[in-house]
Write a protein that holds these residues in place. Structure first.
Motif, mmCIF file in Angstrom:
data_model
loop_
_atom_site.group_PDB
_atom_site.id
_atom_site.type_symbol
_atom_site.label_atom_id
_atom_site.label_comp_id
_atom_site.label_asym_id
_atom_site.label_seq_id
_atom_site.Cartn_x
_atom_site.Cartn_y
_atom_site.Cartn_z
ATOM 1 N N PRO A 212 0.826 -1.207 0.000
ATOM 2 C CA PRO A 212 0.000 0.000 0.000
ATOM 3 C C PRO A 212 0.864 1.262 0.000
ATOM 4 O O PRO A 212 2.026 1.181 0.404
ATOM 5 N N PRO A 213 0.345 2.401 -0.434
ATOM 6 C CA PRO A 213 -1.050 2.620 -0.790
ATOM 7 C C PRO A 213 -1.327 2.434 -2.285
ATOM 8 O O PRO A 213 -2.464 2.615 -2.712
ATOM 9 N N PHE A 214 -0.347 2.052 -3.101
ATOM 10 C CA PHE A 214 -0.570 1.990 -4.549
ATOM 11 C C PHE A 214 -0.606 0.528 -4.965
ATOM 12 O O PHE A 214 0.437 -0.107 -5.126
ATOM 13 N N GLU A 215 -1.801 -0.023 -5.115
ATOM 14 C CA GLU A 215 -1.875 -1.449 -5.403
ATOM 15 C C GLU A 215 -2.102 -1.680 -6.889
ATOM 16 O O GLU A 215 -2.807 -0.923 -7.544
ATOM 17 N N VAL A 216 -1.440 -2.697 -7.423
ATOM 18 C CA VAL A 216 -1.564 -3.037 -8.849
ATOM 19 C C VAL A 216 -1.909 -4.528 -8.960
ATOM 20 O O VAL A 216 -1.572 -5.302 -8.066
ATOM 21 N N PRO A 217 -2.558 -4.926 -10.079
ATOM 22 C CA PRO A 217 -3.024 -6.325 -10.164
ATOM 23 C C PRO A 217 -1.921 -7.305 -10.590
ATOM 24 O O PRO A 217 -1.958 -7.867 -11.682
ATOM 25 N N VAL A 218 -0.928 -7.496 -9.714
ATOM 26 C CA VAL A 218 0.079 -8.543 -9.978
ATOM 27 C C VAL A 218 -0.341 -9.744 -9.156
ATOM 28 O O VAL A 218 -0.623 -9.614 -7.968
ATOM 29 N N LYS A 219 -0.400 -10.909 -9.810
ATOM 30 C CA LYS A 219 -0.793 -12.089 -9.023
ATOM 31 C C LYS A 219 0.165 -13.251 -9.291
ATOM 32 O O LYS A 219 0.739 -13.374 -10.376
ATOM 33 N N HIS A 293 16.843 -35.271 -8.359
ATOM 34 C CA HIS A 293 17.788 -34.518 -7.569
ATOM 35 C C HIS A 293 17.060 -33.519 -6.668
ATOM 36 O O HIS A 293 17.402 -33.334 -5.514
ATOM 37 N N GLU A 294 16.035 -32.891 -7.226
ATOM 38 C CA GLU A 294 15.375 -31.809 -6.501
ATOM 39 C C GLU A 294 14.021 -31.509 -7.151
ATOM 40 O O GLU A 294 13.867 -31.688 -8.358
ATOM 41 N N ALA A 295 13.071 -31.061 -6.345
ATOM 42 C CA ALA A 295 11.802 -30.561 -6.902
ATOM 43 C C ALA A 295 11.469 -29.265 -6.181
ATOM 44 O O ALA A 295 11.801 -29.107 -5.007
ATOM 45 N N TRP A 296 10.852 -28.332 -6.897
ATOM 46 C CA TRP A 296 10.525 -27.057 -6.266
ATOM 47 C C TRP A 296 9.372 -26.391 -7.018
ATOM 48 O O TRP A 296 8.991 -26.838 -8.110
ATOM 49 N N ALA A 297 8.869 -25.327 -6.412
ATOM 50 C CA ALA A 297 7.869 -24.510 -7.097
ATOM 51 C C ALA A 297 8.199 -23.049 -6.856
ATOM 52 O O ALA A 297 8.766 -22.698 -5.821
ATOM 53 N N GLY A 298 7.887 -22.214 -7.824
ATOM 54 C CA GLY A 298 8.113 -20.776 -7.688
ATOM 55 C C GLY A 298 6.893 -20.019 -8.170
ATOM 56 O O GLY A 298 5.999 -20.588 -8.813
ATOM 57 N N LEU A 299 6.848 -18.731 -7.821
ATOM 58 C CA LEU A 299 5.684 -17.903 -8.173
ATOM 59 C C LEU A 299 6.072 -16.841 -9.184
ATOM 60 O O LEU A 299 6.823 -15.909 -8.870
ATOM 61 N N ARG A 300 5.554 -17.005 -10.406
ATOM 62 C CA ARG A 300 5.795 -15.992 -11.439
ATOM 63 C C ARG A 300 4.923 -14.773 -11.140
ATOM 64 O O ARG A 300 3.760 -14.940 -10.765
ATOM 65 N N PRO A 301 5.439 -13.586 -11.381
ATOM 66 C CA PRO A 301 4.594 -12.396 -11.189
ATOM 67 C C PRO A 301 3.743 -12.146 -12.432
ATOM 68 O O PRO A 301 4.227 -11.623 -13.433
ATOM 69 N N GLY A 302 2.466 -12.549 -12.387
ATOM 70 C CA GLY A 302 1.586 -12.404 -13.549
ATOM 71 C C GLY A 302 0.771 -11.115 -13.489
ATOM 72 O O GLY A 302 0.532 -10.569 -12.415
ATOM 73 N N THR A 303 0.352 -10.619 -14.668
ATOM 74 C CA THR A 303 -0.554 -9.463 -14.737
ATOM 75 C C THR A 303 -1.727 -9.840 -15.659
ATOM 76 O O THR A 303 -1.597 -10.782 -16.449
ATOM 77 N N PRO A 304 -2.843 -9.109 -15.601
ATOM 78 C CA PRO A 304 -4.006 -9.492 -16.411
ATOM 79 C C PRO A 304 -3.708 -9.550 -17.918
ATOM 80 O O PRO A 304 -4.250 -10.382 -18.633
#
Ligand SMILES: Cc1cc2nc3c(=O)[nH]c(=O)nc-3n(C[C@H](O)[C@H](O)[C@H](O)COP(=O)(O)OP(=O)(O)OC[C@H]3O[C@@H](n4cnc5c(N)ncnc54)[C@H](O)[C@@H]3O)c2cc1C
Length: 360
Positions: A212-219, A293-304
């Motif tokens: 805040p205070p400037f929110e944008v639609p990144v999900k 060897h390894e497994a993982w997950a990550g979060l891409r920053p998506g927009t509309p």
């Protein structure tokens, strides 16, 4: 209370590259990072530097091409200043498609050439899987001159290079809000302290939308991956409709990925990983004998609209460089160049209006 010319929120590849670029211009920079630097999406990525045109929304194509061209120099500088080595691979990408759908610019590859480029690919299994009644000689393959990079090595070296350039980094401090006075940015409030600066750049990846205070639609858009060792040694990145395979110089083979709209959840799921593994074995049967060897997950920053958010906001002195979705590793060099111009009041070399935060 710490004070600097610019505060960058987030030490992913976008924040680190921008910090280095700003230091080159003599600007003092503090990066405020909630966790350890470089442990989120930039750590999770496959590292394909895929700039083929039709995979991008149109406004992003020139930026993607420019960034791909900048990569060798970008990596070279980071290596130089960090003393580290970054695995930037030049072997290119082979795209396999049963339906002949290739990105623009792909050179057709005959079955014979495919066998000589990557002997361990089992091209005919693609047709069988797709239920196509065609001879294996009709398999469609295309070659792209795309590089790939090991994002973990890149981020680790960028962090060292940033420190070498006297970027100040405050780790373990979460920005809770931007501080604004009379419509102007004056700094950030973290869970620990206030930091002051006339300019703040939000590079908080998948979390950029909720400051805040400037929110944008990144999900967040989750991607699961696994890495195997003792697999057949591939030279090229291999992409099919179901899976991609990205070889690393140290012998690991990265297998990805999923696109999941499940919020801020980074758990991996055994069945999903098994599906990815089986799709990889269909392409390269020798992978069946590899060791996980390894497994993982990550979060891409998506927009509309799947475009990043780059540039100034309605709050004077507050900028955003986030929402790079599936291409933040590729787009880091061009983002750093454009945003360092925007922040220091120069005209960026590309029109940033399609990426403006005010488009939403
Ligand atoms: C599975 C997967 C595969 C991918 N493959 C590729 C690929 O092949 N090629 C490609 O180009 N891209 C790829 N990407 C996309 C790429 O990883 C991202 O676009 C890129 O890493 C985004 O970088 P970033 O610096 O914006 O975000 P991040 O690396 O996520 O960094 C953001 C940082 O901000 C910090 N932060 C967040 N909120 C706050 C706060 N309030 N206060 C302080 N710090 C905060 C976080 O802790 C984090 O360190 C992939 C991503 C995933 C998940």
């Amino acid at each position: 209370m710490k004070s600097s010319d610019v505060i960058i929120i987030g030490a992913g590849i976008i924040g680190l590259s921008l910090a280095i670029e700003l230091r080159k211009k003599g600007v003092s920079v503090l990066i405020v990072e909630r966790d350890e630097p470089g442990r989120e999406a930039s750590h999770a990525a496959a590292g394909m530097l895929a700039d083929a045109g039709d995979e991008f929304p149109a406004p992003l194509v020139p930026l993607a091409h420019a960034s791909a061209r900048m990569y060798p120099e970008f990596v070279h500088e980071i290596e130089d200043e960090s003393g580290g080595k970054v695995d930037l691979r030049e072997h290119g990408t082979i795209v396999l498609s049963c339906h002949g759908e290739f990105p623009e610019g792909a050179e057709p590859v005959s079955t014979q050439r495919l066998k000589s480029l990557e002997p361990s690919i089992e091209a005919s299994s693609l047709l069988l899987t797709a239920g196509e009644n065609r001879a294996p000689s009709e398999i469609c393959a295309g070659y792209l001159h795309e590089r790939s990079v090991d994002p973990r090595e890149l981020v680790a070296a960028a962090l060292k290079a940033a420190r070498h350039r006297q970027v100040d980094i405050s780790s373990g401090a979460e920005v809770k809000s931007l501080l604004v006075e009379g419509g102007r940015t004056i700094g950030v409030q973290t869970d620990k302290a206030k930091y002051t600066a006339q300019t703040v750049v939000n590079c908080a990846g998948a979390w950029a939308g909720v400051i805040p205070p400037f929110e944008v639609p990144v999900k967040p858009v989750k991607g699961q991956m696994l890495a195997v060792v003792e697999a057949p040694r591939l030279q090229h990145v291999i992409r099919s409709e179901k899976v991609y395979l990205v070889p690393r110089g140290d012998g690991r083979l990265v297998i990805g990925s999923t696109l999941e709209d499940v919020g801020y959840n980074k758990q991996t799921d055994v069945n999903t990983l098994q599906r990815l593994f089986e799709a990889a074995v269909e392409l390269v049967p020798g992978i069946a004998k590899s060791r996980r060897h390894e497994a993982w997950a990550g979060l891409r920053p998506g927009t509309p609209d799947e475009l990043p958010i780059l540039g100034a906001t309605a709050i004077s002195g507050y900028f955003i460089a986030a929402g790079h979705y599936r291409d933040g590793i590729l787009l880091a060099p061009v983002t750093a160049a454009l945003m360092s111009d925007a922040v220091t009041g120069k005209n960026p070399s590309f029109d940033l209006s399609p990426f403006s935060a005010t488009r939403f």
